[in-house]
Design a protein around this motif. Sequence first.
Motif, PDB file in Angstrom:
ATOM      1  N   ILE A  39       0.824  -1.209   0.000  1.00  0.00           N
ATOM      2  CA  ILE A  39       0.000   0.000   0.000  1.00  0.00           C
ATOM      3  C   ILE A  39       0.860   1.262   0.000  1.00  0.00           C
ATOM      4  N   PHE A  40       2.086   1.164   0.474  1.00  0.00           N
ATOM      5  CA  PHE A  40       2.964   2.329   0.531  1.00  0.00           C
ATOM      6  C   PHE A  40       3.375   2.769  -0.872  1.00  0.00           C
ATOM      7  N   LYS A  41       3.556   1.822  -1.763  1.00  0.00           N
ATOM      8  CA  LYS A  41       3.854   2.173  -3.154  1.00  0.00           C
ATOM      9  C   LYS A  41       2.636   2.799  -3.829  1.00  0.00           C
ATOM     10  N   ILE A  42       1.443   2.309  -3.487  1.00  0.00           N
ATOM     11  CA  ILE A  42       0.224   2.894  -4.050  1.00  0.00           C
ATOM     12  C   ILE A  42       0.077   4.340  -3.584  1.00  0.00           C
ATOM     13  N   VAL A  43       0.328   4.590  -2.306  1.00  0.00           N
ATOM     14  CA  VAL A  43       0.306   5.960  -1.789  1.00  0.00           C
ATOM     15  C   VAL A  43       1.298   6.813  -2.563  1.00  0.00           C
ATOM     16  N   HIS A  44       2.469   6.278  -2.780  1.00  0.00           N
ATOM     17  CA  HIS A  44       3.542   7.015  -3.448  1.00  0.00           C
ATOM     18  C   HIS A  44       3.142   7.431  -4.863  1.00  0.00           C
ATOM     19  N   VAL A  45       2.650   6.479  -5.669  1.00  0.00           N
ATOM     20  CA  VAL A  45       2.326   6.808  -7.054  1.00  0.00           C
ATOM     21  C   VAL A  45       1.118   7.734  -7.133  1.00  0.00           C
ATOM     22  N   LEU A  46       0.179   7.617  -6.204  1.00  0.00           N
ATOM     23  CA  LEU A  46      -0.968   8.527  -6.206  1.00  0.00           C
ATOM     24  C   LEU A  46      -0.538   9.951  -5.855  1.00  0.00           C
ATOM     25  N   ARG A  47       0.374  10.096  -4.918  1.00  0.00           N
ATOM     26  CA  ARG A  47       0.886  11.436  -4.599  1.00  0.00           C
ATOM     27  C   ARG A  47       1.567  12.058  -5.822  1.00  0.00           C
ATOM     28  N   LEU A  48       2.364  11.268  -6.509  1.00  0.00           N
ATOM     29  CA  LEU A  48       3.036  11.775  -7.694  1.00  0.00           C
ATOM     30  C   LEU A  48       2.026  12.124  -8.791  1.00  0.00           C
ATOM     31  N   ALA A  49       0.978  11.307  -8.945  1.00  0.00           N
ATOM     32  CA  ALA A  49      -0.048  11.577  -9.952  1.00  0.00           C
ATOM     33  C   ALA A  49      -0.765  12.886  -9.659  1.00  0.00           C
ATOM     34  N   ILE A  50      -1.102  13.124  -8.397  1.00  0.00           N
ATOM     35  CA  ILE A  50      -1.772  14.375  -8.021  1.00  0.00           C
ATOM     36  C   ILE A  50      -0.852  15.563  -8.280  1.00  0.00           C
ATOM     37  N   HIS A  51       0.402  15.420  -7.916  1.00  0.00           N
ATOM     38  CA  HIS A  51       1.376  16.496  -8.135  1.00  0.00           C
ATOM     39  C   HIS A  51       1.465  16.840  -9.629  1.00  0.00           C
ATOM     40  N   GLU A  52       1.592  15.821 -10.491  1.00  0.00           N
ATOM     41  CA  GLU A  52       1.712  16.054 -11.928  1.00  0.00           C
ATOM     42  C   GLU A  52       0.421  16.607 -12.509  1.00  0.00           C
ATOM     43  N   HIS A  53      -0.715  16.096 -12.031  1.00  0.00           N
ATOM     44  CA  HIS A  53      -2.025  16.575 -12.501  1.00  0.00           C
ATOM     45  C   HIS A  53      -2.184  18.066 -12.207  1.00  0.00           C
ATOM     46  N   GLN A  54      -1.848  18.471 -11.000  1.00  0.00           N
ATOM     47  CA  GLN A  54      -1.964  19.887 -10.651  1.00  0.00           C
ATOM     48  C   GLN A  54      -0.988  20.744 -11.453  1.00  0.00           C
ATOM     49  N   PHE A  55       0.199  20.231 -11.694  1.00  0.00           N
ATOM     50  CA  PHE A  55       1.190  20.948 -12.499  1.00  0.00           C
ATOM     51  C   PHE A  55       0.669  21.188 -13.920  1.00  0.00           C
ATOM     52  N   LEU A  56       0.085  20.147 -14.531  1.00  0.00           N
ATOM     53  CA  LEU A  56      -0.448  20.293 -15.891  1.00  0.00           C
ATOM     54  C   LEU A  56      -1.654  21.231 -15.919  1.00  0.00           C
ATOM     55  N   LYS A  57      -2.463  21.197 -14.858  1.00  0.00           N
ATOM     56  CA  LYS A  57      -3.624  22.091 -14.800  1.00  0.00           C
ATOM     57  C   LYS A  57      -3.202  23.556 -14.774  1.00  0.00           C
ATOM     58  N   THR A  58      -2.176  23.855 -13.981  1.00  0.00           N
ATOM     59  CA  THR A  58      -1.727  25.259 -13.900  1.00  0.00           C
ATOM     60  C   THR A  58      -1.221  25.752 -15.248  1.00  0.00           C
ATOM     61  N   ARG A  59      -0.715  24.835 -16.073  1.00  0.00           N
ATOM     62  CA  ARG A  59      -0.229  25.192 -17.415  1.00  0.00           C
ATOM     63  C   ARG A  59      -1.287  24.970 -18.498  1.00  0.00           C
ATOM     64  N   LYS A  60      -2.498  24.555 -18.063  1.00  0.00           N
ATOM     65  CA  LYS A  60      -3.599  24.289 -18.984  1.00  0.00           C
ATOM     66  C   LYS A  60      -3.197  23.260 -20.048  1.00  0.00           C
ATOM     67  N   GLN A  61      -2.495  22.231 -19.580  1.00  0.00           N
ATOM     68  CA  GLN A  61      -2.011  21.196 -20.498  1.00  0.00           C
ATOM     69  C   GLN A  61      -2.589  19.814 -20.184  1.00  0.00           C
ATOM     70  N   GLU A  62      -3.569  19.755 -19.268  1.00  0.00           N
ATOM     71  CA  GLU A  62      -4.057  18.439 -18.832  1.00  0.00           C
ATOM     72  C   GLU A  62      -4.786  17.688 -19.940  1.00  0.00           C
ATOM     73  N   ASN A  63      -5.204  18.409 -21.008  1.00  0.00           N
ATOM     74  CA  ASN A  63      -5.892  17.761 -22.116  1.00  0.00           C
ATOM     75  C   ASN A  63      -5.079  17.749 -23.402  1.00  0.00           C
ATOM     76  N   ASP A  64      -3.846  18.225 -23.347  1.00  0.00           N
ATOM     77  CA  ASP A  64      -2.983  18.239 -24.530  1.00  0.00           C
ATOM     78  C   ASP A  64      -2.524  16.801 -24.813  1.00  0.00           C
ATOM     79  N   PRO A  65      -2.936  16.210 -25.938  1.00  0.00           N
ATOM     80  CA  PRO A  65      -2.657  14.783 -26.158  1.00  0.00           C
ATOM     81  C   PRO A  65      -1.175  14.443 -26.204  1.00  0.00           C
TER      82      PRO A  65
END
Length: 417
Positions: free
Chosen positions: A371-397
């Motif tokens: 479960i610790f690895k699952i926590v880890h990858v989810l934290r990284l996913a949230i971090h990257e998702h928010q980063f792309l949102k601030t750059r308005k790139q979350e839908n750029d294919p």
Amino acid sequence: IFWQADESGPPLPLYGDTVQERAKGIDFFDKRYNSWVWGEGDISQDDFNDDGHDDDTIASYTKIENNGGDGSHCHFVGWHYDVFPSCNNMHEIDLSYRHDRLIGHGYYRNVWIREDKTHVIKTMSFEHDFDGEQYTNQGNDALVMEKLTGSPLVVDVYGYCGTTVITEAISHEIAGEIVPSDYDDDDKGESNIQEESPDGDLKSDNKLSMDEKLQIALEMAESLADLHGFKDGVIVHDDVQPEQWLRTSEGVLKINDFNRAEVMLWNNEEGKYCKYRNGGIMGHYRSPEETQDLPLNEKIDVYSVGNNFYAILTGRWIYDGYSDRGAREKINNHELPFIDPLYRNHTYAEGALARVIEFCYVYDPEERPDIFKIVHVLRLAIHEHQFLKTRKQENDPDIVGHKLEQFDSLIQSLKVD
């Protein structure tokens, strides 16, 4: 390797009485975070019981553990049978008071809320026998809550006696937000079996935003990490499904219902936790090793929380349209619940969550991530998702595709570790 302890880097924050508490003040991206905060519990020789229980109890549990393949060197952890009853206070409660009302029920228990709405009382349903098994199961529920009192992600216990517990009142179940259209297990029909979205029209059956979906998934994983990483020994929830999480009025998501919880035994000869068996069981939310009556450990919770993530992503129950028997056959054959292929590359957040689900669904529990690895990858996913949102790139294919390739590489590196 992000989750291992590393003494290099900035010092831990000064506040907090323990290393664990202090470590929660460091940024989650710090590669020491998971190790310090969620390091797996350790059992020392003084922490398990060689005796202290009657011979029949020890013999019975030794037999179960022999079936699990770990033999007679398995021992109860020292607190396994701790009891903290508050029966005098419990007996002062008058449930005939007209303002007390029944607000819910499960298979075993009814839930009553008091007039002040600060706490609830869970009592055994009269349909069940008040036998030793029930006293043990409900005692487990109270004991796990008591041991994890320090966790903000576990429902607080206020009292316990026999088969009754008093806990904080949390009325908001998030299961209804995750899967808005409920159904009766006995009335499932093949007509609801999911198929690929026509004309590329991808639509989740719930109204949660991707921010909310990733956050709920992380909160669920973190609460399970509090159980699996408990400093005095691994605790398996053993009944992971969306209904087990409640949202407080302050917005904290808490896990509850530990009457099936397994406090894992410790093999001091081999320095490892002992697996156990539940007997072959049915149900949509079970791991392959459960449905095949194989030796079990905390990895069953990881597989089952993947089912939760599936519901969060799609808004539907796993194997929707199949009976328990049909779902069991699919689980045994490793036929995974249908995930529309469009989810994998539609947006970064959807693609990342779809990949985390697949990561949880690794068939062999020895190869399945903790479960610790699952926590880890989810934290990284949230971090990257928010980063792309601030750059308005979350839908750029093109960018999404590149970022998801990096996410695939991360998961693959964790698989081979």
